[in-house]
Design a protein around this motif. Structure first.
Motif, short mmCIF file in Angstrom:
data_model
loop_
_atom_site.label_atom_id
_atom_site.label_comp_id
_atom_site.label_asym_id
_atom_site.label_seq_id
_atom_site.Cartn_x
_atom_site.Cartn_y
_atom_site.Cartn_z
N VAL A 288 45.35 36.10 43.57
CA VAL A 288 44.45 35.57 42.55
C VAL A 288 43.17 36.40 42.49
CG1 VAL A 288 43.00 33.59 41.95
CG2 VAL A 288 45.38 33.24 42.61
N GLY A 289 42.69 36.87 43.63
CA GLY A 289 41.47 37.66 43.64
C GLY A 289 41.65 39.08 43.18
N GLU A 290 42.86 39.61 43.27
CA GLU A 290 43.11 40.98 42.86
C GLU A 290 43.62 41.08 41.42
OE1 GLU A 290 42.44 43.77 44.29
OE2 GLU A 290 41.78 43.01 46.24
N HIS A 291 44.58 40.24 41.07
CA HIS A 291 45.18 40.33 39.73
C HIS A 291 45.58 38.93 39.27
CE1 HIS A 291 47.22 41.86 36.27
NE2 HIS A 291 47.18 43.13 36.69
N PRO A 292 44.62 38.15 38.75
CA PRO A 292 44.93 36.77 38.36
C PRO A 292 45.99 36.65 37.28
CG PRO A 292 42.76 37.43 37.57
CD PRO A 292 43.22 38.50 38.51
N GLN A 293 46.07 37.64 36.37
CA GLN A 293 47.10 37.58 35.33
C GLN A 293 48.49 37.63 35.92
OE1 GLN A 293 44.51 39.64 35.29
NE2 GLN A 293 43.32 39.20 33.42
N ALA A 294 48.69 38.54 36.89
CA ALA A 294 50.00 38.64 37.54
C ALA A 294 50.30 37.38 38.33
CB ALA A 294 50.03 39.87 38.45
N ALA A 295 49.28 36.83 39.02
CA ALA A 295 49.49 35.60 39.77
C ALA A 295 49.87 34.46 38.85
CB ALA A 295 48.21 35.25 40.55
N ASP A 296 49.23 34.37 37.71
CA ASP A 296 49.56 33.33 36.73
C ASP A 296 50.99 33.48 36.23
OD1 ASP A 296 49.34 31.21 35.04
OD2 ASP A 296 47.93 32.15 33.65
N GLY A 408 35.48 45.99 46.46
CA GLY A 408 35.75 44.59 46.68
C GLY A 408 37.00 44.15 45.94
N PRO A 409 37.38 42.88 46.05
CA PRO A 409 38.51 42.35 45.30
C PRO A 409 38.35 42.66 43.81
CG PRO A 409 37.77 40.76 46.91
CD PRO A 409 36.76 41.86 46.94
#
Length: 419
Positions: A288-296, A408-409
């Motif tokens: 979520v901290g690195e790539h929220p779109q992919a996590a979603d 950072g993230p």
């Protein structure tokens, strides 16, 4: 067609920041330890109650300073050569360089005096405890994508609430729980405004710090001062020695004869590190901290993950606030944290958003504070006003001069709007 070798120094992106910093400190070492050398012998004492006592070690001040200055210059030269040849200087050079300068400065500053090493290390760990709690909370929050400038406010809220509840109930456990709740409530505000209402996270954090400072100052003056015996006289944690382990020379007194809050800090470091790097929770948090779109896309609720992990971060920081009142001072005072939250935030950056490294940075800043305290007691030639600035100077040097290039993230500070 002949391939042409390109020297690393010519490759774009090679930074000489580390050699330049080491060179500058080498010049300072020469000035302090050679040009302004002091005479006498500095004695490092390892006195400890127990079955085993290590003998004291004496260092001739002038000779030690000369050796440290020469080695510092050689390490700076080596760092420059390695950057030119390989594109980077090994981290061990920076570590050895820093240790040399610390030893050299302590020997120079305590010429003709006795320096209690166990007291120095024990006090460093104690002063680092709230910084490490704050740094852990900052790591958790920022790895999930929310910049946590409000560490200072969370520490202050935890310190205030723990003092009041522990005073009223005369129960330390109630005080600790109150500190956790207070830190969590401050983080709820940060999370709600940052995630739901998409307010700038840095501005929210600064406003929360000012708000908590103003609120606790008002309540301290209007409520706590008139009723100090009832509302601001909490019990404090006494040291709990671990049988057997506390008798180990040096290490035993430093690590195994501490208060419950300090033991909780050590456990928190291990748990957060394992959680972030070895569990499904940590993987989802970092995603979520690195790539929220992919996590979603894979079914992770980004907003909920951020909200509850920011709340967890606030709970961790709140424990650090309890240390000020229940583990150290024994009462709440106006602005008792004195900027510790901002130093913890610097530890997060210096530690590259890693729990272990951030904790080590917190220890460094705690060590700087304790060195200032010890030198003030033994009668150092360094003016007391300069000693008081030592922790903040170390913070600036660490972040600006030694941390190097950091990232950072990727999604930290960036609101996520689904769709």
């Amino acid at each position: 067609m002949t391939a042409t070798a390109v020297a690393p120094s010519a490759v774009k992106g090679v930074s000489y920041k580390t050699p330049i910093a080491l060179g500058a400190f080498s010049v300072l070492a020469i000035l302090l330890f050679v040009v302004f050398a002091r005479d006498g012998v500095s004695t490092f004492s390892f006195a400890q109650t127990g079955t085993i006592t290590l003998p004291a070690v004496g260092f001739p001040v002038r000779g030690t300073g000369l050796v440290v200055a020469v080695l510092a210059v050689l390490l700076a030269v080596a760092a420059t050569a390695l950057v030119r040849l390989r594109g980077a200087a090994p981290r061990w050079i920076v570590v050895v360089f820093a240790l040399l300068l610390v030893v050299g400065f302590l020997v120079w500053a305590t010429a003709g005096q006795r320096l209690p090493i166990i007291g120095l290390l024990t006090g460093s760990l104690a002063l680092a405890a709230p910084l490490i709690f704050g740094a852990l909370g900052g790591v958790v929050s920022e790895r999930v994508g929310i910049v946590n400038i409000a560490i200072e406010g969370q520490l202050l809220a935890g310190a205030f609430v723990s003092a009041v509840l522990a005073s009223v109930t005369q129960n330390l456990l109630v005080g600790l729980i109150g500190a956790v709740v207070a830190g969590t409530l401050v983080s709820f505000v940060l999370a709600a405004l940052s995630i739901k209402y998409v307010v700038n996270q840095v501005i929210v954090g600064v406003v929360l710090n000012v708000l908590v400072l103003g609120l606790t100052t008002f309540l301290y003056q209007a409520v706590l001062i008139p009723s100090t015996d009832v509302l601001n006289s909490p019990p404090t944690f006494s040291n709990l020695a671990i049988p057997g382990l506390s008798l180990i020379p040096v290490i035993g007194a430093v690590l195994f004869d501490q208060s419950i809050v300090t033991y909780l800090m050590i456990v928190a470091v291990v748990v957060v590190w394992i959680g972030l790097t070895r569990t499904r929770w940590g993987l989802r948090l970092r995603a979520v901290g690195e790539h929220p779109q992919a996590a979603d896309t894979v079914g992770i609720n980004v907003s909920a993950t951020r909200f509850w992990n920011v709340a967890l971060a606030g709970a961790i920081v709140g424990l650090g606030g309890a240390y000020f009142t229940l583990g150290s001072v024994g009462s709440f005072s106006q602005n008792i944290t004195s900027g510790a939250g901002y130093i913890a935030l610097a530890a997060v950056i210096f530690g590259r958003w890693d729990p272990l490294r951030a904790s080590a940075a917190g220890l460094l800043f705690g060590f700087a504070s304790q060195v200032a305290n010890i030198l003030g007691i033994v009668g150092s030639p360094v003016p007391s006003d300069i000693l008081l600035t030592l922790p903040y100077v170390v913070t600036i040097i660490a972040v600006a001069g030694l941390v190097g290039r950091v990232r950072g993230p990727a999604a930290a500070g960036r609101p996520y709007l689904k769709g």
